[in-house]
Design a protein around this motif. Structure first.
Motif, PDB file in Angstrom:
ATOM      1  N   UNK A   1      39.416 -12.750 -70.276  1.00 38.83           N
ATOM      2  CA  UNK A   1      39.411 -13.845 -69.315  1.00 38.83           C
ATOM      3  C   UNK A   1      40.245 -13.500 -68.099  1.00 38.83           C
ATOM      4  N   UNK A   2      39.723 -13.800 -66.968  1.00 36.74           N
ATOM      5  CA  UNK A   2      40.470 -13.666 -65.730  1.00 36.74           C
ATOM      6  C   UNK A   2      41.042 -15.045 -65.404  1.00 36.74           C
ATOM      7  N   UNK A   3      42.352 -15.133 -65.269  1.00 32.97           N
ATOM      8  CA  UNK A   3      42.991 -16.431 -65.078  1.00 32.97           C
ATOM      9  C   UNK A   3      42.438 -17.183 -63.876  1.00 32.97           C
ATOM     10  N   UNK A   4      42.001 -16.475 -62.857  1.00 31.21           N
ATOM     11  CA  UNK A   4      41.504 -17.154 -61.665  1.00 31.21           C
ATOM     12  C   UNK A   4      40.094 -17.680 -61.866  1.00 31.21           C
ATOM     13  N   UNK A   5      39.427 -17.280 -62.943  1.00 35.24           N
ATOM     14  CA  UNK A   5      38.047 -17.706 -63.169  1.00 35.24           C
ATOM     15  C   UNK A   5      37.874 -18.521 -64.444  1.00 35.24           C
ATOM     16  N   UNK A   6      38.952 -19.088 -64.954  1.00 34.47           N
ATOM     17  CA  UNK A   6      38.832 -19.934 -66.135  1.00 34.47           C
ATOM     18  C   UNK A   6      37.949 -21.141 -65.824  1.00 34.47           C
ATOM     19  N   UNK A   7      37.160 -21.609 -66.791  1.00 33.24           N
ATOM     20  CA  UNK A   7      36.382 -22.834 -66.574  1.00 33.24           C
ATOM     21  C   UNK A   7      37.306 -24.007 -66.252  1.00 33.24           C
TER      22      UNK A   7
ATOM     23  N   UNK B   1      28.469 -30.853 -66.689  1.00 24.28           N
ATOM     24  CA  UNK B   1      27.481 -30.037 -65.993  1.00 24.28           C
ATOM     25  C   UNK B   1      28.193 -29.057 -65.062  1.00 24.28           C
ATOM     26  N   UNK B   2      27.643 -27.862 -64.970  1.00 20.77           N
ATOM     27  CA  UNK B   2      28.199 -26.901 -64.040  1.00 20.77           C
ATOM     28  C   UNK B   2      27.906 -27.351 -62.617  1.00 20.77           C
ATOM     29  N   UNK B   3      28.772 -26.962 -61.694  1.00 24.98           N
ATOM     30  CA  UNK B   3      28.593 -27.346 -60.292  1.00 24.98           C
ATOM     31  C   UNK B   3      27.236 -26.890 -59.772  1.00 24.98           C
ATOM     32  N   UNK B   4      26.740 -25.777 -60.288  1.00 22.52           N
ATOM     33  CA  UNK B   4      25.441 -25.264 -59.841  1.00 22.52           C
ATOM     34  C   UNK B   4      24.279 -26.128 -60.342  1.00 22.52           C
ATOM     35  N   UNK B   5      24.541 -26.964 -61.343  1.00 24.56           N
ATOM     36  CA  UNK B   5      23.502 -27.863 -61.854  1.00 24.56           C
ATOM     37  C   UNK B   5      23.442 -29.162 -61.064  1.00 24.56           C
ATOM     38  N   UNK B   6      24.326 -29.299 -60.099  1.00 24.84           N
ATOM     39  CA  UNK B   6      24.410 -30.527 -59.314  1.00 24.84           C
ATOM     40  C   UNK B   6      24.022 -30.263 -57.863  1.00 24.84           C
ATOM     41  N   UNK B   7      23.756 -31.320 -57.138  1.00 25.12           N
ATOM     42  CA  UNK B   7      23.436 -31.195 -55.717  1.00 25.12           C
ATOM     43  C   UNK B   7      24.086 -32.330 -54.946  1.00 25.12           C
ATOM     44  N   UNK B   8      24.343 -32.068 -53.667  1.00 27.52           N
ATOM     45  CA  UNK B   8      24.918 -33.056 -52.745  1.00 27.52           C
ATOM     46  C   UNK B   8      26.326 -33.508 -53.134  1.00 27.52           C
ATOM     47  N   UNK B   9      26.997 -32.728 -53.957  1.00 25.55           N
ATOM     48  CA  UNK B   9      28.362 -33.087 -54.361  1.00 25.55           C
ATOM     49  C   UNK B   9      29.317 -32.791 -53.206  1.00 25.55           C
ATOM     50  N   UNK B  10      30.110 -33.773 -52.860  1.00 29.63           N
ATOM     51  CA  UNK B  10      31.039 -33.624 -51.743  1.00 29.63           C
ATOM     52  C   UNK B  10      32.126 -32.597 -52.076  1.00 29.63           C
TER      53      UNK B  10
ATOM     54  N   UNK C   1      26.290 -18.800 -68.152  1.00 24.34           N
ATOM     55  CA  UNK C   1      25.570 -17.869 -67.270  1.00 24.34           C
ATOM     56  C   UNK C   1      25.703 -18.260 -65.800  1.00 24.34           C
ATOM     57  N   UNK C   2      26.402 -19.368 -65.528  1.00 24.35           N
ATOM     58  CA  UNK C   2      26.566 -19.813 -64.144  1.00 24.35           C
ATOM     59  C   UNK C   2      27.635 -18.988 -63.437  1.00 24.35           C
ATOM     60  N   UNK C   3      27.472 -18.820 -62.132  1.00 21.13           N
ATOM     61  CA  UNK C   3      28.469 -18.095 -61.339  1.00 21.13           C
ATOM     62  C   UNK C   3      29.702 -18.948 -61.077  1.00 21.13           C
ATOM     63  N   UNK C   4      29.504 -20.258 -60.942  1.00 21.23           N
ATOM     64  CA  UNK C   4      30.628 -21.141 -60.680  1.00 21.23           C
ATOM     65  C   UNK C   4      31.417 -21.392 -61.965  1.00 21.23           C
ATOM     66  N   UNK C   5      32.729 -21.491 -61.837  1.00 20.40           N
ATOM     67  CA  UNK C   5      33.563 -21.817 -62.992  1.00 20.40           C
ATOM     68  C   UNK C   5      33.958 -23.294 -62.990  1.00 20.40           C
ATOM     69  N   UNK C   6      33.337 -24.094 -62.111  1.00 19.61           N
ATOM     70  CA  UNK C   6      33.653 -25.521 -62.020  1.00 19.61           C
ATOM     71  C   UNK C   6      32.625 -26.376 -62.764  1.00 19.61           C
TER      72      UNK C   6
END
Length: 282
Positions: A29-35, A112-121, A56-61
């Motif tokens: 695990x890379x500490x900067x990329x933890x979920x 949900x991963x951030x990539x699964x969402x849209x229009x999120x501020x 498999x998502x690129x975003x960790x959010x």
């Protein structure tokens, strides 16, 4: 949903990962990329870390359906959520004297991963959660090991690596005995994790545990998960061979005891926090 059902859901996800040849607790695990949760910016801990880190998502959010909606967005049509768990606290009334007692039960919800969402501020001026990234980025592994708290004496030499609770010391073969330095340091972390279970520390070790029995295998899982956390923090990869026999062994274990992986992940997180002297408010 009954607590046992939640344990089974989590274990089924781990088993699916094992069937695919992946060992979830053996990933660097890379500490900067933890979920992390997108709103709070806090990293997911314990078993939730293991459930999300193989995404498999690129975003960790990650965020809940409600959080996405509150930020002016929505979950894309057809997207499936990922389960995470938490401990809920409730009260039960005793019949004898009508006094109340607290209890904890395992619950789950979907994110949900951030990539699964849209229009999120976008969240600007996000509060930074303190993480000890300095060790990973700037300090070598020898210093990292020496900086760990509550570690007993480490002796070097011989041909076996072990922790001996009766005398409270760790034995590690010399560096020249290993093919790779990563294996040498991973062995340190594994045995150091065992030492946290001593009665003078986290009091986790079972007196009657011996090789092959239930208590021993549970403790090994805790040590492996803990070592993997520490490897990621110190910037090295875990090196355990993902052999078929090894994976099949854990599959058998998890199928017979659905609770073990959830409980072991919590104990591993507690062991690492103890070694890093991190205290959390309950």
């Amino acid at each position: 949903m009954a607590e046992n059902k939640v344990y089974q859901i989590i274990t089924d996800q781990i088993i699916e990962s094992l069937n695919q040849g992946n060992i979830p607790w053996q990933r660097p695990w890379n500490l900067t990329n933890l979920p992390k949760n997108y709103v709070s910016n806090k990293a997911y801990r314990g078993i939730n870390n293991f459930l999300l880190v193989h995404s498999t998502f690129d975003s960790n959010y990650w965020l809940t359906y409600k959080q996405a909606k509150n930020l002016g967005g929505n979950v894309k049509k057809g997207e499936k959520g990922t389960i995470v768990v938490f401990w809920a606290t409730g009260k039960r009334t005793k019949n004898d004297d009508d006094s109340d007692s607290n209890y904890r039960i395992l619950r789950f919800y979907k994110i949900f991963n951030l990539e699964q969402c849209e229009n999120v501020r976008e969240i600007k001026n996000r509060e930074t959660v303190e993480e000890n990234t300095e060790i990973e980025e700037n300090l070598d592994i020898e210093w990292f090991i020496k900086s760990l708290k509550h570690v007993p004496t480490i002796n070097y030499g011989g041909y076996r690596a072990f922790y001996r609770p009766s005398e409270d010391f760790i034995q590690i073969p010399s560096l020249s005995s290993f093919e790779k330095s990563d294996e040498y340091y991973n062995t340190h972390f594994h045995e150091i994790a065992h030492s946290t279970g001593h009665s003078i520390r986290l009091d986790r070790l079972e007196k009657d545990a011996f090789f092959g029995n239930h208590e021993y295998s549970n403790e090994e899982l805790v040590a492996e998960m803990s070592a993997c956390f520490l490897c990621g923090m110190s910037g090295i990869e875990t090196t355990k061979d993902n052999s078929v026999a090894y994976i099949q062994g854990w599959l058998k274990k998890l199928k017979s005891d659905p609770k073990c992986v959830v409980q072991a992940a919590g104990k591993a997180q507690k062991a690492v926090d103890y070694l890093l002297d991190i205290k959390h408010e309950n």
